[in-house]
Design a protein around this motif. Structure first.
Motif, PDB file in Angstrom:
ATOM      1  N   ASN A  30       0.809  -1.223   0.000  1.00 36.15           N
ATOM      2  CA  ASN A  30       0.000   0.000   0.000  1.00 36.15           C
ATOM      3  C   ASN A  30       0.843   1.274   0.000  1.00 36.15           C
ATOM      4  OD1 ASN A  30      -2.347  -1.416  -0.123  1.00 36.15           O
ATOM      5  ND2 ASN A  30      -2.891  -1.157   2.035  1.00 36.15           N
ATOM      6  N   ILE A  31       2.088   1.144  -0.405  1.00 36.91           N
ATOM      7  CA  ILE A  31       2.943   2.332  -0.492  1.00 36.91           C
ATOM      8  C   ILE A  31       2.464   3.217  -1.640  1.00 36.91           C
ATOM      9  CG2 ILE A  31       5.300   3.147  -0.942  1.00 36.91           C
ATOM     10  CD1 ILE A  31       6.278   0.647   0.566  1.00 36.91           C
ATOM     11  N   ALA A 307      -0.659   3.812   5.576  1.00 41.25           N
ATOM     12  CA  ALA A 307      -1.838   3.866   4.699  1.00 41.25           C
ATOM     13  C   ALA A 307      -3.108   3.670   5.517  1.00 41.25           C
ATOM     14  CB  ALA A 307      -1.734   2.793   3.619  1.00 41.25           C
ATOM     15  N   LEU A 308      -3.076   2.684   6.437  1.00 39.50           N
ATOM     16  CA  LEU A 308      -4.247   2.419   7.271  1.00 39.50           C
ATOM     17  C   LEU A 308      -4.511   3.593   8.219  1.00 39.50           C
ATOM     18  CD1 LEU A 308      -6.404   0.364   8.209  1.00 39.50           C
ATOM     19  CD2 LEU A 308      -4.748  -0.451   9.887  1.00 39.50           C
ATOM     20  N   ALA A 309      -3.439   4.093   8.825  1.00 35.57           N
ATOM     21  CA  ALA A 309      -3.592   5.198   9.767  1.00 35.57           C
ATOM     22  C   ALA A 309      -4.197   6.417   9.074  1.00 35.57           C
ATOM     23  CB  ALA A 309      -2.247   5.563  10.381  1.00 35.57           C
ATOM     24  N   ASN A 310      -3.811   6.614   7.839  1.00 34.67           N
ATOM     25  CA  ASN A 310      -4.339   7.739   7.075  1.00 34.67           C
ATOM     26  C   ASN A 310      -5.862   7.641   6.936  1.00 34.67           C
ATOM     27  OD1 ASN A 310      -4.058  10.092   5.526  1.00 34.67           O
ATOM     28  ND2 ASN A 310      -4.210   8.894   3.638  1.00 34.67           N
ATOM     29  N   LYS A 311      -6.337   6.402   6.689  1.00 30.91           N
ATOM     30  CA  LYS A 311      -7.788   6.206   6.591  1.00 30.91           C
ATOM     31  C   LYS A 311      -8.442   6.361   7.965  1.00 30.91           C
ATOM     32  CE  LYS A 311      -7.810   3.136   2.663  1.00 30.91           C
ATOM     33  NZ  LYS A 311      -7.645   1.735   2.315  1.00 30.91           N
ATOM     34  N   LEU A 312      -7.815   5.749   8.978  1.00 35.32           N
ATOM     35  CA  LEU A 312      -8.413   5.779  10.310  1.00 35.32           C
ATOM     36  C   LEU A 312      -8.549   7.207  10.824  1.00 35.32           C
ATOM     37  CD1 LEU A 312      -6.587   2.750  11.987  1.00 35.32           C
ATOM     38  CD2 LEU A 312      -8.984   2.890  11.305  1.00 35.32           C
ATOM     39  N   ILE A 313      -7.537   8.016  10.533  1.00 36.12           N
ATOM     40  CA  ILE A 313      -7.567   9.388  11.039  1.00 36.12           C
ATOM     41  C   ILE A 313      -8.691  10.170  10.383  1.00 36.12           C
ATOM     42  CG2 ILE A 313      -6.328  11.577  10.867  1.00 36.12           C
ATOM     43  CD1 ILE A 313      -3.910  10.194  11.919  1.00 36.12           C
ATOM     44  N   SER A 314      -8.913   9.912   9.078  1.00 39.45           N
ATOM     45  CA  SER A 314     -10.018  10.666   8.470  1.00 39.45           C
ATOM     46  C   SER A 314     -11.370  10.179   8.976  1.00 39.45           C
ATOM     47  CB  SER A 314      -9.943  10.648   6.940  1.00 39.45           C
ATOM     48  OG  SER A 314      -9.442   9.439   6.484  1.00 39.45           O
ATOM     49  N   ASN A 315     -11.436   8.939   9.503  1.00 37.52           N
ATOM     50  CA  ASN A 315     -12.688   8.479  10.140  1.00 37.52           C
ATOM     51  C   ASN A 315     -12.702   8.763  11.630  1.00 37.52           C
ATOM     52  OD1 ASN A 315     -13.244   7.382   7.687  1.00 37.52           O
ATOM     53  ND2 ASN A 315     -12.587   5.308   8.256  1.00 37.52           N
ATOM     54  N   ALA A 347       2.562  -7.009   8.596  1.00 36.57           N
ATOM     55  CA  ALA A 347       3.481  -7.314   7.499  1.00 36.57           C
ATOM     56  C   ALA A 347       3.765  -6.074   6.661  1.00 36.57           C
ATOM     57  CB  ALA A 347       2.885  -8.416   6.625  1.00 36.57           C
ATOM     58  N   ARG A 348       2.723  -5.326   6.380  1.00 40.21           N
ATOM     59  CA  ARG A 348       2.895  -4.116   5.563  1.00 40.21           C
ATOM     60  C   ARG A 348       3.754  -3.094   6.290  1.00 40.21           C
ATOM     61  NH1 ARG A 348      -3.028  -4.111   3.730  1.00 40.21           N
ATOM     62  NH2 ARG A 348      -2.873  -5.121   1.692  1.00 40.21           N
ATOM     63  N   THR A 349       3.476  -2.958   7.598  1.00 40.97           N
ATOM     64  CA  THR A 349       4.227  -1.972   8.369  1.00 40.97           C
ATOM     65  C   THR A 349       5.726  -2.263   8.304  1.00 40.97           C
ATOM     66  OG1 THR A 349       2.356  -1.808   9.870  1.00 40.97           O
ATOM     67  CG2 THR A 349       4.422  -0.880  10.639  1.00 40.97           C
ATOM     68  N   PHE A 350       6.057  -3.542   8.446  1.00 39.22           N
ATOM     69  CA  PHE A 350       7.466  -3.942   8.401  1.00 39.22           C
ATOM     70  C   PHE A 350       8.104  -3.500   7.087  1.00 39.22           C
ATOM     71  CE2 PHE A 350      10.940  -6.913   7.591  1.00 39.22           C
ATOM     72  CZ  PHE A 350      11.576  -6.981   8.826  1.00 39.22           C
ATOM     73  N   GLY A 351       7.385  -3.715   6.003  1.00 35.54           N
ATOM     74  CA  GLY A 351       7.908  -3.319   4.694  1.00 35.54           C
ATOM     75  C   GLY A 351       7.971  -1.805   4.540  1.00 35.54           C
TER      76      GLY A 351
END
Lengths: 511, 497
Positions: A30-31, A307-315, A347-351
């Motif tokens: 999700n980069i 990427a996830l945090a970006n969505k969570l913050i807007s919600n 896994a994504r975070t690690f990458g």
């Protein structure tokens, strides 16, 4: 060494940079979404290639980290921002000058663009002398720009521009329209007749009435009549307009190349810092990781998926952070646990953190040390296609073979739920074979799997499990912790897949 | 310029909010019959009278201000009507002939406004003439200041200036506009200029000989260039056109206000003439401050009944000082409702500055008038009816305040006498506590008796008069409540035949 680039130390890195494609692992991690968000609103700079190119060089990473740290000084950030806003404005003016038709109009837009350029450069040079700079990049750039503004060519450009702007704004003329004739002369202190009319009729004023003033649309371009009048004005003020003609011919290439390049490259830092500021505002931490090309003892505390945090913050939802570390011989995270509990996110975070560290950016977490990889390989399960089971397994094997043949011992491999399309027995067998190769290559790896056996396969593997609240197993914490796999996750996964859990059945029977 | 014929210091607002119970008041008091007589079939007169009467004045000086104007009007009805006609004619002229002001182009806005202004100026001169001729015959402050304002503001000198501008704004020698260079050397700050006077120079020369000027011509056939040229002209005259069009609107507003405010007085003249025909009396009432308590009158009659019957009707006299509660009992069809109406109508008319239907009348101002009349047409079961009554009462309580006045007509009788009385008692004593003035017509003997027995200083008891032979005079006299309401009389009268 004279200042070259705020982004690259090695001249080779810049060659053909604009031709680069997006790295393959961007999508799985999700980069691509993150970079889209970072570069949003900066299309004119074409910043993505800067994100596609990992310099693969500790020196460059340090060079950038220093610059990034300098820019975290709000004072510097603000003056760079205002500098680039001026450049954006200038480019719009130039674009407009090109679009327009009438000569004196084009010339004035061009003159305005040069005027903005001179102001932008002078004020940046001035600002930089008052700001404490620590990075090699900025210190050298300051020296460069200070020399530039002192150069004869810049000084004479600046003076000529200001003089012309002043002359043109002092022009005032009167137009007499009678029938189809237009007569233009210099303004001769004729009184404002609108005022007189307004004054005369003032006494009838009582309460609010309709506004009859017509709103005229002010397009940038001119009509034929305006152009004709402008020509007459140019005859009235011949000296000024001759000087304008002359100015435009002389100064076609007025932007200094190095400064122009700086203005583009610095956006890499600006855009990233702007992007992470909203996470910082929520109390999430970022740090400059130590990037090491030898040690594989990586760790990052308090990290999260951008990427996830970006969505969570807007919600307006909360963001859960995770910690990870590998020590000694540990190389491989085997992630298991219930579905939708944050395994893939881990896994994504690690990458992601490895990637952003490699391009010199601060990363999520309050303390981190990461490995300077040569490449990241990912394999994430794609959309399931029930009709094509054999094809899928075959594809998977081909893809994994491909990865393992390209990977060096400096690579990172991230695998997410592979071999789900075959029997458990097959899956265990294939997974063990792949694991052997990974261990042999001494790869850094994250492997999300339902096969518990993998978690205790070797001294290089570390079992991590996403956790649940003990009293309420259906509530996920999204925390991933080091813990032996408990064997429950697979059954639950299957049950969830068919929507046959306690909660599900209750829900379904009800409806 | 303001007309100020309804208020000394502000315009009348036709869009102002009317009291929430306007329709109830009109229905309960028969107000529409009075307003019909004022309007004589004219919708506009009806509208204005309706709104003025229902937005009561609460100030003695404001009432007196209108009364004085109305006195002038009753003395000079034909002059008032001719001023009203000038206003009507002006507004009709404007509607018929000047629709093109709706254009959005300054040049056509300017053109229409000039023509319109010429018309307005003519009408204003007519108005000034009437003012000049009559200023000495009028006594009220309102008319005197209107007339002198018109004379002063619209003097000959000013009219000449206006006419000169209207001519100049036709721009027969061309439009002169100054400008500067803006973004991209486009002209900005277009300002309309008056050409400098040029001494001893050739006709039409606008720039002196020394000054350089260049001229260019637009080919007549080039439509888009001609359009651009007139847009440029429009930019120059934009503000002047706006000023003139707005002034035209303001003058129009002046005539509208004149028409509106006079409409009320024309209505009053109409009503007066109607009553004179019938032979009824009128008087100018004496309003007292809201915190005083008085209801004193001689010959008060129900004007709406009189207008309907087209003859003189029964009137009542009363002299009640410092009374807060008026309890009216007595014979059926004995004139109780009529009395209640005459009280309500007189109050509304007085507080709108009108004369009232009486030979003499004085009362304190009330801050809001409320009526709670039994709804005859309600044919539901008793309990539903009481619900309805109480819900209306609750609406009133939401709005009523200190020094309001409320007229009850056989309220809360939709249940048995004991309960109805108890409800009424509680409402009455609460309203009295908060200084509301109450007129209460009731058949509830238990209620009226218990109120009477309290011997309150601020209560007065009136009774529909019944002569010893059983005949009704329809007059009310002071007297304690009696047990029977003479239903027996009615029974006898009806079954006699």
């Amino acid at each position: 060494m004279a200042f070259q680039s705020i982004l690259f130390l090695n001249a080779d890195d810049i060659v053909n940079i604009d031709l680069l494609n997006e790295p393959v692992f961007f999508k799985d991690l999700n980069i691509d979404q993150i970079v889209d968000t970072i570069t949003f609103g900066r299309n004119e700079y074409n910043l993505k290639p800067f994100f596609y190119k990992s310099p693969n060089d500790i020196e460059t990473i340090k060079y950038r980290q220093e610059i990034m740290r300098d820019l975290e000084n709000n004072e510097l950030f603000k003056c760079i921002k205002s500098f680039s806003e001026k450049f954006q404005h200038m480019r719009e003016d130039l674009k407009q000058a090109n679009k327009l038709y009438y000569k004196y109009q084009k010339e004035r837009w061009f003159l305005d663009a040069v005027d903005i350029y001179c102001d932008a450069v002078v004020s940046l040079a001035n600002d930089l002398t008052h700001i404490d700079l620590n990075s090699t990049g900025f210190v050298e750039f300051r020296e460069y720009i200070l020399n530039y503004v002192k150069s004869d060519s810049f000084i004479s450009l600046n003076i000529a521009t200001k003089k012309l702007e002043e002359d043109l704004s002092s022009v005032k003329y009167s137009i007499l329209i009678r029938g189809n004739s237009i007569k233009v002369g210099k303004y001769d202190s004729e009184v404002n007749y609108s005022h007189i009319v307004e004054e005369t009729f003032k006494k009838f004023k009582e309460g609010e009435v309709k506004d009859y003033r017509k709103k005229f649309s002010d397009y940038d371009d001119m009509n034929h009549v305006e152009a004709k009048i402008l020509d007459l004005v140019a005859q009235l003020y011949k000296e000024i307009f001759d000087a304008l003609d002359d100015f435009c011919i002389k100064n076609t290439d007025y932007v200094d190349k190095t400064i122009g390049t700086f203005e583009r490259e610095i956006q890499f830092y600006m855009s990233y810092l702007e992007f992470i500021s909203k996470f910082k505002d929520m109390g999430l931490k970022f740090c400059y990781p130590k990037v090491d090309s030898a040690s594989k003892e990586v760790f990052d505390y308090g990290c999260f998926d951008l990427a996830l945090a970006n969505k969570l913050i807007s919600n307006k939802s909360t963001v859960v952070t995770n910690d990870f570390y590998l020590s000694g011989k540990e190389r491989i995270f085997v992630v298991s646990g219930p579905n939708q509990g944050g395994k893939t996110t881990f896994a994504r975070t690690f990458g992601q953190v490895h990637y952003f560290a490699s391009i010199g950016c601060p990363i999520p977490g309050y303390k981190a040390q990461l490995f300077l990889y040569d490449n990241i390989f990912t394999h994430f399960e794609r959309e399931e296609n029930v009709n094509d089971l054999h094809g899928k397994l075959e594809d998977e094997l081909i893809r994994i073979y491909d990865i393992l043949s390209k990977a060096t011992s400096n690579s990172i491999v991230i695998l997410n739920e592979i071999f789900t399309s075959t029997t458990l027995k097959d899956a265990i067998f294939l997974s063990k074979r792949v694991m052997d190769r990974i261990i042999d290559l001494d790869l850094l790896c994250v492997w999300v799997t339902f096969i518990d056996e993998l978690s205790v396969y070797s001294e290089k593997t570390v079992s991590v499990v996403n956790t649940v609240v003990p009293d309420n197993p259906s509530l996920r914490t999204y925390k991933v912790i080091r813990k032996p796999a408990d064997g429950l996750s697979y059954a639950i996964t299957i049950a969830e897949k068919y929507r046959l859990t306690y909660e599900h059945i209750k829900e379904r029977v009800k409806g | 310029m303001k007309t100020l014929l309804l208020y000394k210091n502000r315009n009348f607002d036709m869009n102002q909010e009317l009291p929430w119970n306007e329709q109830i008041l009109v229905q309960d008091l028969g107000l529409n019959i009075v307003i019909d007589a004022m309007a004589q079939g004219d919708e506009f007169l009806y509208d204005v009278a309706y709104k003025v009467i229902l937005t009561s004045l609460n100030d003695v000086d404001e009432i007196t201000y209108r009364q004085n104007i109305l006195k002038d009007c009753l003395k000079h009805p034909s002059i008032i009507r001719s001023i009203y006609d000038i206003a009507v004619e002006t507004l009709e002229n404007e509607k018929k002939n000047f629709w093109s002001i709706f254009s959005s182009y300054p040049s056509s806005i300017l053109h229409s406004s000039i023509e319109l202004m010429y018309m307005y100026i003519d009408m204003l001169i007519k108005l000034r003439k009437i003012a000049e001729e009559n200023i000495d015959n009028f006594e009220s402050e309102g008319f005197r200041s209107l007339f002198s304002m018109i004379q002063k503001e619209l003097n000959d000198e000013y009219i000449e200036t206006v006419k000169a501008h209207l001519k100049e704004l036709k721009f027969e020698n061309g439009v002169l506009i100054s400008a500067e260079l803006g973004k991209g050397n486009k002209g900005i700050n277009y300002i309309l200029r008056r050409p400098n006077e040029i001494k001893q120079s050739l006709l039409g020369k606008l720039f002196s000989k020394k000054a350089t000027a260049f001229t260019s011509y637009i080919p007549d056939r080039d439509e888009s260039d001609m359009k651009a040229l007139s847009e440029l002209k429009d930019r120059g005259i934009n503000l002047a056109a706006n000023a003139l069009a707005q002034s035209a609107d303001h003058i129009n507003g002046f005539f509208k206000m004149l028409k509106t405010e006079l409409a009320f007085y024309v209505g009053c003249i109409n009503l007066y003439e109607e009553l004179v025909k019938i032979g009824e009396h009128i008087c100018f009432p004496v309003p007292l401050y809201a915190d005083e308590r008085k209801h004193s009158f001689v010959g008060l009659y129900d004007i709406s009944l009189s207008l309907t019957m087209k003859k003189r009707v029964v009137s009542n006299d009363l002299n009640a000082d410092r009374k807060d509660l008026f309890v009216i009992t007595g014979a059926n069809q004995g004139g109780k409702t009529t009395f209640l109406r005459s009280i309500g109508l007189a109050q509304l008319m007085m507080q709108s500055g009108m004369f009232v239907a009486a030979e003499k009348f004085s009362s304190n101002i009330c801050i809001g008038l409320f009526t709670h009349f039994k709804r005859e047409e309600d044919d539901e079961m008793n309990s539903g009816k009481l619900d309805e009554e109480l819900s209306r009462m609750s609406d009133i309580v939401d709005n009523i305040k200190q020094n309001s006045m409320i007229l009850f007509n056989e309220s809360f009788a939709a249940t048995n006498e004991r309960e109805g009385s108890e409800i009424s008692r509680q409402i009455i004593s609460a309203l009295l506590e908060v200084k509301v003035k109450i007129f209460f017509v009731t058949h509830l003997y238990e209620l009226s008796r218990s109120l009477y027995d309290k011997k309150m200083d601020d209560a007065i008891f009136l009774r529909a008069e019944r002569k010893p032979n059983g005949e009704r005079s329809f007059k009310l006299v002071e007297g304690e409540p009696l047990k029977t309401s003479y239903g027996e009389d009615l029974y006898k009268k009806i079954f006699k035949k």
